[in-house]
Design a protein around this motif. Structure first.
Motif, mmCIF file in Angstrom:
data_model
loop_
_atom_site.group_PDB
_atom_site.id
_atom_site.type_symbol
_atom_site.label_atom_id
_atom_site.label_comp_id
_atom_site.label_asym_id
_atom_site.label_seq_id
_atom_site.Cartn_x
_atom_site.Cartn_y
_atom_site.Cartn_z
ATOM 1 N N GLY A 101 -54.493 -46.025 -8.576
ATOM 2 C CA GLY A 101 -54.885 -44.477 -8.658
ATOM 3 C C GLY A 101 -55.899 -44.450 -9.385
ATOM 4 O O GLY A 101 -57.064 -43.707 -9.229
ATOM 5 N N ILE A 102 -55.955 -45.002 -10.747
ATOM 6 C CA ILE A 102 -56.887 -44.945 -11.559
ATOM 7 C C ILE A 102 -58.367 -45.624 -11.144
ATOM 8 O O ILE A 102 -59.327 -44.833 -11.054
ATOM 9 N N LYS A 159 -67.636 -51.346 -19.014
ATOM 10 C CA LYS A 159 -67.602 -51.332 -20.545
ATOM 11 C C LYS A 159 -68.472 -50.074 -21.050
ATOM 12 O O LYS A 159 -67.802 -49.433 -22.106
ATOM 13 N N ALA A 160 -69.439 -49.858 -20.604
ATOM 14 C CA ALA A 160 -70.462 -49.086 -21.302
ATOM 15 C C ALA A 160 -70.079 -47.460 -20.793
ATOM 16 O O ALA A 160 -70.603 -46.505 -21.513
ATOM 17 N N ASN A 161 -69.549 -47.339 -19.617
ATOM 18 C CA ASN A 161 -69.459 -45.977 -19.059
ATOM 19 C C ASN A 161 -67.782 -45.577 -18.939
ATOM 20 O O ASN A 161 -67.827 -44.113 -18.781
ATOM 21 N N MET A 162 -66.944 -46.383 -18.991
ATOM 22 C CA MET A 162 -65.622 -45.983 -18.815
ATOM 23 C C MET A 162 -64.889 -46.061 -20.155
ATOM 24 O O MET A 162 -64.453 -47.243 -20.663
ATOM 25 N N ALA A 163 -64.853 -44.815 -20.771
ATOM 26 C CA ALA A 163 -64.081 -44.960 -22.142
ATOM 27 C C ALA A 163 -62.483 -45.167 -22.177
ATOM 28 O O ALA A 163 -62.163 -44.881 -21.174
ATOM 29 N N GLN A 164 -61.929 -45.622 -23.113
ATOM 30 C CA GLN A 164 -60.751 -45.887 -22.977
ATOM 31 C C GLN A 164 -59.767 -44.658 -23.026
ATOM 32 O O GLN A 164 -58.565 -44.658 -22.325
ATOM 33 N N GLU A 165 -60.465 -43.453 -23.467
ATOM 34 C CA GLU A 165 -59.447 -42.316 -23.418
ATOM 35 C C GLU A 165 -59.208 -41.694 -22.070
ATOM 36 O O GLU A 165 -58.436 -41.107 -21.559
ATOM 37 N N ILE A 166 -60.332 -42.187 -21.224
ATOM 38 C CA ILE A 166 -60.245 -41.900 -19.761
ATOM 39 C C ILE A 166 -59.154 -42.288 -18.932
ATOM 40 O O ILE A 166 -58.292 -41.787 -18.295
ATOM 41 N N TYR A 167 -58.936 -43.648 -19.300
ATOM 42 C CA TYR A 167 -57.657 -44.470 -18.871
ATOM 43 C C TYR A 167 -56.412 -43.736 -19.187
ATOM 44 O O TYR A 167 -55.591 -43.496 -18.568
ATOM 45 N N GLU A 168 -56.217 -43.272 -20.461
ATOM 46 C CA GLU A 168 -55.125 -42.772 -21.343
ATOM 47 C C GLU A 168 -54.881 -41.453 -20.705
ATOM 48 O O GLU A 168 -53.700 -41.082 -20.432
ATOM 49 N N ALA A 169 -55.888 -40.622 -20.487
ATOM 50 C CA ALA A 169 -55.736 -39.098 -19.791
ATOM 51 C C ALA A 169 -55.152 -39.603 -18.456
ATOM 52 O O ALA A 169 -54.111 -38.830 -18.259
ATOM 53 N N ARG A 199 -53.216 -41.968 -17.125
ATOM 54 C CA ARG A 199 -51.920 -42.299 -17.330
ATOM 55 C C ARG A 199 -51.126 -41.037 -17.763
ATOM 56 O O ARG A 199 -49.780 -41.045 -17.184
ATOM 57 N N ILE A 200 -51.390 -40.388 -18.800
ATOM 58 C CA ILE A 200 -50.595 -39.065 -19.204
ATOM 59 C C ILE A 200 -50.439 -38.377 -17.884
ATOM 60 O O ILE A 200 -49.247 -37.601 -17.872
ATOM 61 N N ASP A 201 -51.308 -38.215 -17.056
ATOM 62 C CA ASP A 201 -51.083 -37.445 -15.983
ATOM 63 C C ASP A 201 -50.288 -38.023 -14.791
ATOM 64 O O ASP A 201 -50.025 -37.494 -13.754
ATOM 65 N N GLY A 202 -49.743 -39.418 -15.145
ATOM 66 C CA GLY A 202 -48.850 -39.867 -14.167
ATOM 67 C C GLY A 202 -49.693 -40.866 -13.016
ATOM 68 O O GLY A 202 -49.009 -41.352 -12.229
#
Length: 302
Positions: A183-184, A163-173, A175-178
């Protein structure tokens, strides 16, 4: 420009330095004493003459320990149990912590409550033994591994780290890359989680390496005894050998033999403690930097 310290700052730093040195000596001395006592003459150890230096160097206590084949069997068993337990704990704890750290997971609060409940309430010793027995795990290696295959405390630490080191934006990026969820996790999250993996691995390894009570409950086959249980048995046997009625001694030679066994048991006690501590002392420096980083990140940002 360097900051100039006042006299009160210098006094404070000096007191802190002295306290840290004293605490370090207090922590390290028991280990140091164990080492020098294990290589000293057992007579000198028993008389309290060994304080800071080895007196009457000898390796006889180590010879008496290692002539016992059960020591080597216990080492092999403990290594196997520790390695498999670490892998099993990581395989369960890290994915569980990752899932419960994701904001979009439904009912994650209920799942966390269920996990936390088990930290404070359990069935007890007898139900645990009956469960292990009914599963057919008694007198197998898995009786020492599977029941301790998951730690809620370690899961909470790992969850805080994610929770402290994995920002939600990382997951969204990702997913955008497919990338898929698997895989994430495997390509993104795990490579960035070396610190917390090292922390969990060290916690589990130390816990299993030092464990003997589970073997006392579930194992009767001597070929499956872990190292700590073997060493405990040796110490108890040596103590029982010393509990003898002195009046029953028929000769001076018998008395001398008894006293020799008593002193040798004293030396073996320290050699056994040192032998059982060596693997963890060797392993810790290699994970120390990850250990400190993982714990501090979870503590500060959690």
């Amino acid at each position: 420009m360097a900051e100039r310290k006042t006299m009160s700052d210098k006094v404070f730093d000096t007191i802190n330095l002295i306290l840290l040195i004293l605490i370090t000596l207090i922590v390290l001395y028991p280990l140091y004493f164990t080492i020098i006592a294990s290589f000293s003459d057992p007579h000198a150890v028993a008389k309290g003459e060994v304080v800071f230096f080895i007196k009457g160097f000898t390796v006889e206590p180590y010879k008496n320990v290692f002539i016992n084949d059960e020591i080597w069997i216990g080492y092999a068993n403990s290594i196997f149990n520790t390695v498999v337990s670490v892998l099993l704990n990581l395989a369960i704890t890290i994915p569980a912590a990752y899932v419960l750290s994701r904001d979009e997971i439904k009912l994650k609060g209920a799942f966390m409550g269920f996990f936390v409940f088990t930290m404070y309430f359990s069935g007890g010793l007898i139900p645990s033994y009956l469960l292990v027995k009914n599963l057919g795990l008694v007198d197998t290696r898995w009786a020492l591994i599977i029941p301790a295959g998951f730690s809620v405390y370690n899961m909470i630490i790992a969850r805080t780290f994610f929770k402290a080191n994995m920002a939600q934006e990382i997951y969204e990026a990702a997913r955008i890359d497919g990338s898929s969820e698997f895989g994430i996790f495997f390509r993104l999250v795990l490579p960035l989680s070396g610190a917390i993996i090292a922390v969990i691995a060290l916690y589990v390894a130390v816990g299993h390496w030092n464990s003997w009570f589970s073997a006392l409950l579930y194992i009767t086959n001597k070929k499956l005894y872990p190292l700590q249980y073997v060493l405990r048995s040796i110490l108890i046997l040596n103590q029982e050998m010393n509990i003898v009625n002195v009046d029953s001694m028929e000769s001076g030679e018998a008395m001398q033999a008894l006293m020799r066994r008593k002193y040798m048991a004293e030396g073996m006690k320290y050699s056994i403690i040192f032998i059982s501590s060596v693997p963890m002392l060797i392993a810790y420096p290699f994970v120390q930097k990850y250990f400190v980083k993982g714990v501090m990140i979870g503590a500060i940002k959690g």
